[in-house]
Design an enzyme around this catalytic site. Structure first.
Site, PDB file in Angstrom:
ATOM      1  CD  GLU A 137      -2.503   1.636   2.512  1.00 42.77           C
ATOM      2  OE1 GLU A 137      -2.469   0.823   3.436  1.00 42.77           O
ATOM      3  OE2 GLU A 137      -3.152   2.705   2.552  1.00 42.77           O
TER       4      GLU A 137
ATOM      5  CG  ASP B  21       6.950   8.608  14.244  1.00 51.56           C
ATOM      6  OD1 ASP B  21       7.882   9.437  14.167  1.00 51.56           O
ATOM      7  OD2 ASP B  21       5.751   8.915  14.124  1.00 51.56           O
TER       8      ASP B  21
ATOM      9  CG  ASP C 105       6.866  14.048  16.639  1.00 56.38           C
ATOM     10  OD1 ASP C 105       7.365  15.132  16.994  1.00 56.38           O
ATOM     11  OD2 ASP C 105       5.954  13.958  15.799  1.00 56.38           O
TER      12      ASP C 105
END
Lengths: 518, 424
Positions: free
Chosen positions: B46, B111, B113
């Site tokens: 995807e 991830d 951040d």
């Protein structure tokens, strides 16, 4: 499994031959399905009682540290009350006790397979079932004496690779530092198993094992982890297979309603009832949050009003709660939008980035699932809050000091605060919350057992006679007869004794009440 | 070098140029195709594109590199995300029976951040970063990369600057791509030490014995702690900051230190006192008191977004995607020069597009056209030359090295397997 009425002689012989193989050990991997004929009423009793057992496992897991003394004691009590095998009795070797050890093992076996049928249909059900079965298995395995553990490994042909003495010596220090329970002596004397880390996730998750190059080094005493992993894999495969052959079973009209009801029973009341919808107006939320919201959503509400924003976890928990107390989709959109635009998000951004997820919550987007509000269990166990988050259970996820201050600022008496903190210390978060309810509502003994934030709200509104009380009728009827969380004594079932007729009647009554809430 | 200032308004004009002449499609395809070992690995992947005004296109998928290329050049996405490899082609997900369309594999991703560190950095907040707090990302990469390599045995870890305020890690080993949701969450939890939200003050709790993983992580933090936290963030400078730190030590120690700190003002000396107190406690109390270490970890230890790592179907911004706000390209980070990595040096789309227009530097002049070569190949070659003329070149080279490394170990694996089979 055979449910036909044809009594087959050949089959019966087979059953006898298999009995030793199946029930020779008090614990099994459930690799062979039962093949005997059983009566419908026995089918029902077995299913309901195992479900009760699994509910207890779930509840104990929330209110106690797993494998702690109290947890073990309570679980053993429930096992024995419901006539499932427990080690202590197996050791006694009382061949004439009734029901016999054989009966108990047979019940353990058959009931497990019945629930497989009821719990194989959806991902959610499978996950719940596997989790409880695993916790149960862990308890029962840990409870075994060393010799039985060995025998179990042998019977099921479970072999795991051990590491050499040299390897052990070179890793000694790291092995000791990796687990609380490992000392120099254990390293020297015990076998260590080396398996891929994927096979011992529970130990990896809690950093309870030494990990190198993708392999974990497991001391013999923790071998249960690998076995559980094996069990989990087998069970989840078996459930997938069961799901495929389920249509055949469900075509039996006697079983279909029963199995459906069983599978609906596990969550209890889900507080998604639509009756209350539209009874609450937006300007009531502020006063309601102070009076009738449990601490978790009160905290979320305050954080939202203060920072005009909530992160995803908070939006989900609070949003679904609000949906549960009766906000309509339009109200919800208006509520969130009006708050968010006071912060950094403008109306346009809100419509693009946030409105979707709110419609999603109401089942208007994506796969259109109508999501239900989170239960206490879910709030306590899943997705713990991290930096910037306000969701979770304040009793579980706050520093005691901050919790204390917060309770004081909400005018809980100092005696009450210390009672609550005591419960928190004992990890009885739901009881702590219930205590908070009692203290803030001036009731001595609340008549319900708290397991859902929306239940808190409804009970509070019932007492205060507010707009949220409208749902009380449904709730009362749908109240759940399955054992409630925490310290409530395990459901009183007939003491071990002659099980036949009279008890069976009682059981089906139990079953009736069981179905009312599904 | 032109100091091309990036202007958000210019993005629609720059993107076509970027996707036509600069985006490293062939490497990109080479990456996601993973040597073509598994059937339909690229085809069932995807992609998700974000267009102007946050219009979101999910479940995009492509059968070939050129199909992907054409589509991206046609719609010029503001942002590209990569999702999972599914059981069916994602663009046909509506045509398969619901329930059977399932995410099967994906890289194990992380991830990190900077916004998650807001309570422990004084220099900036929210989306802002500066060279001071960037050290937090350096520490995070060092700690996680070591653990992923040594503890979990993953060899192919691609670290990427997210384009704004964080970093991503793509673990591309075959075993990592095949991990279940439960395994991913176990890995993420193994790596998480800082726990708790706004309602928790003490977010790190250490107990005896200190696990080798935590020991290793502490050695990394210790290297940076003094220059970064004590000097850079000045966590023991102001009254307010100091109180926050002291909030993490036991009450009796806090009282003592509060008195002492009235005379001791130097942050490093203050820290020295905290460490000494911890050491003393350690010898007097039997159960470990590691509050000094807990403070270090709370202020410096990587804060993961666990939910991103957990889900197989979770989307993550793709390498070489542009960050629409900053215009910076999401580029791989060279761990050999990690301490020198400066997010403000990362090229913006406007810079590299401008570099394309510069006259060719000597030594880079056009090679003689091979007449036999067909046009397509020539186009391909021109494109390769194109990015080589820009500051993007070194990052693409880094990506190339990463892919080369993966190809090599894939080959090794195949050889090993065939040898193994010959044994029989």
């Amino acid at each position: 499994m055979e449910f036909g009425s044809k009594g087959n002689r050949r089959k019966k012989m087979l059953v006898n031959a298999q009995a030793e193989q199946l029930y020779g050990h008090c614990l099994q991997f459930y690799s062979q399905p039962p093949i005997e004929n059983i009566s419908l009423s026995e089918f029902e009793i077995f299913a309901v009682e195992r479900l009760k057992l699994l509910k207890t496992v779930e509840n104990l897991g929330v209110s106690h540290v797993k494998a702690s003394e109290l947890y073990n004691k309570k679980l053993d009590k429930e096992l024995s009350n419901l006539n499932f095998p427990i080690r202590a009795e197996a050791d006694d070797k009382k061949p004439f006790s009734v029901p016999s050890e054989y009966d108990k093992r047979r019940k353990d076996h058959i009931s497990h397979f019945i629930l497989r049928l009821a719990y194989c249909q959806t991902e959610d059900l499978r996950r719940w079932f596997i989790q409880q079965e695993i916790d149960l298995f862990r308890h029962r395995f840990n409870d075994l004496k060393a010799q039985y553990k060995k025998e179990f490994l042998h019977r099921n042909s479970l072999h795991y690779d051990t590491i050499t003495v040299e390897e052990k010596n070179s890793l000694t220090k790291k092995l000791i530092n990796s687990s609380f329970a490992v000392s120099g002596v254990t390293v020297k004397e015990e076998d260590f198993y080396k398996v891929p880390f994927q096979d011992a996730l529970d130990l990896v998750r809690g950093r309870k094992v030494y990990l190198q190059e993708g392999f974990v080094y497991i001391p013999h005493m923790d071998i249960v982890t690998i076995i559980l992993n094996d069990f989990r894999t087998r069970l989840s495969k078996a459930l997938a297979l069961t799901a495929r052959s389920l249509p055949a079973v469900l075509s039996d009209e006697r079983l279909q309603p029963l199995l459906n009801h069983l599978s609906h029973a596990y969550v209890g009341q889900d507080y998604s009832i639509q009756k209350s919808i539209g009874k609450i107006s937006l300007d009531q939320i502020d006063p309601l949050s102070a009076k009738s919201f449990p601490l978790c959503t009160r905290q979320l509400h305050r954080a939202l009003r203060e920072s005009h924003h909530l992160r995803h976890g908070g939006r989900m928990q609070y949003g679904l709660f609000l949906k549960g107390i009766g906000l309509t989709l339009d109200q919800a959109l208006q509520f969130w939008r009006s708050e968010f635009v006071k912060g950094k998000v403008d109306a346009d951004k809100f419509d693009k980035a946030y409105a979707y997820s709110i419609r999603h919550m109401f089942g208007k987007e994506g796969k259109r699932t109508d999501y239900t509000p989170y239960s206490c269990m879910k709030v306590i166990l899943s997705n713990p809050p991290s930096q910037g988050d306000h969701h979770g259970c304040p009793f579980r996820h706050s520093d005691p000091e901050l919790l204390k201050q917060k309770l004081q600022s909400y005018k809980v008496s100092s005696g009450g605060v210390s009672q609550i903190l005591e419960l928190v210390k004992g990890m009885h978060y739901q009881l702590a919350c219930q205590k908070y309810f009692e203290l803030t509502h001036n009731v001595e003994d609340s008549v319900f057992s708290l397991n859902h934030p929306n239940q808190y709200f409804i009970e509070s509104q019932k007492l205060l006679g507010g707009p949220g009380a409208g749902v009380k009728v449904e709730v009362k009827r749908e109240d759940n007869p399955i054992p409630k969380p925490s310290l409530v004594a395990p459901c009183q079932t007939p003491a071990p004794g002659n099980v036949p007729q009279d008890v069976a009647a009682e059981m089906s009554e139990d079953l009736d009440s069981f179905f009312q809430d599904a | 070098m032109p100091a091309a200032e990036y202007d958000q308004a210019s993005l629609p004009d720059l993107l076509p140029l970027y996707y036509r002449r600069l985006f490293p499609f062939s490497q990109y395809y080479r990456w996601l195709n993973y040597g073509g070992v598994t059937k339909n690995y690229f085809q069932n992947r995807e992609f998700s594109f974000t267009l102007k005004d946050d219009i979101y296109l999910r479940y995009q998928s492509f059968s070939t590199q050129s199909e992907l290329e054409k589509e991206m050049q046609k719609i010029n996405p503001y942002k590209i995300d990569i999702g999972a490899v599914y059981s069916h082609r994602p663009n046909q997900h509506n045509t398969v029976k619901s329930g059977s369309f399932q995410a099967l594999e994906k890289e194990l991703v992380f991830d990190i951040d900077m916004t998650d560190y807001d309570d422990v950095r004084s220099c900036c907040s929210a989306a802002d970063i500066c060279p001071k707090c960037w050290t937090l990302m350096t520490i995070a990469i060092r700690i996680l990369d070591r653990a992923l390599r040594d503890d979990f045995g993953f060899h192919h870890r691609l670290w990427v600057y997210s384009g704004r305020r964080g970093v991503h890690c793509w673990v591309c080993d075959e075993t990592a791509r095949k991990l279940s949701v439960a395994a991913r969450s176990a890995v993420a939890e193994y790596l998480s030490l800082v726990k708790g939200g706004e309602e928790t003050v003490r977010k790190v709790t250490l107990t005896d014995p200190i696990h080798p993983f935590i020991r290793e992580s502490l050695t990394v933090v210790e290297r940076y702690f003094s220059p970064y936290a004590l000097l850079g963030q000045d966590i023991l400078g102001s009254k307010e900051a100091t109180d926050k730190v002291l909030g993490l030590v036991p009450e009796d120690v806090r009282k003592e230190l509060l008195v002492e700190f009235q005379t001791i003002k130097n942050p490093e000396k203050r820290w020295g006192r905290i460490e000494t107190m911890a050491k003393n406690k350690l010898t007097t109390v039997k159960k470990g008191h590691y509050f000094d270490k807990e403070i270090m970890l709370q202020y410096c230890y990587p804060r993961l977004d666990v939910n991103v790592s957990k889900g197989v179907n979770h989307l993550l911004k793709s390498p070489f995607s542009v960050h629409p706000k900053t215009g910076r390209i999401s580029v791989p980070i060279d761990l050999r020069e990690l301490d020198q990595f400066d997010p403000f040096d990362v090229p913006t789309i406007s810079l590299i597009c401008e570099e394309l227009d510069l006259p060719l530097v000597a030594g880079e002049e056009e090679e003689p056209e091979d007449t036999k070569e067909n046009e397509k190949e020539a186009g391909e070659r021109r494109k390769i030359r194109d990015y080589k003329r820009t500051s993007l070149a070194k990052y693409v080279k880094l990506f190339d090295q990463f892919l080369e490394e993966m190809a090599r170990s894939r080959k090794g694996e195949l050889l090993r397997k065939s040898d193994f089979q010959k044994d029989f």
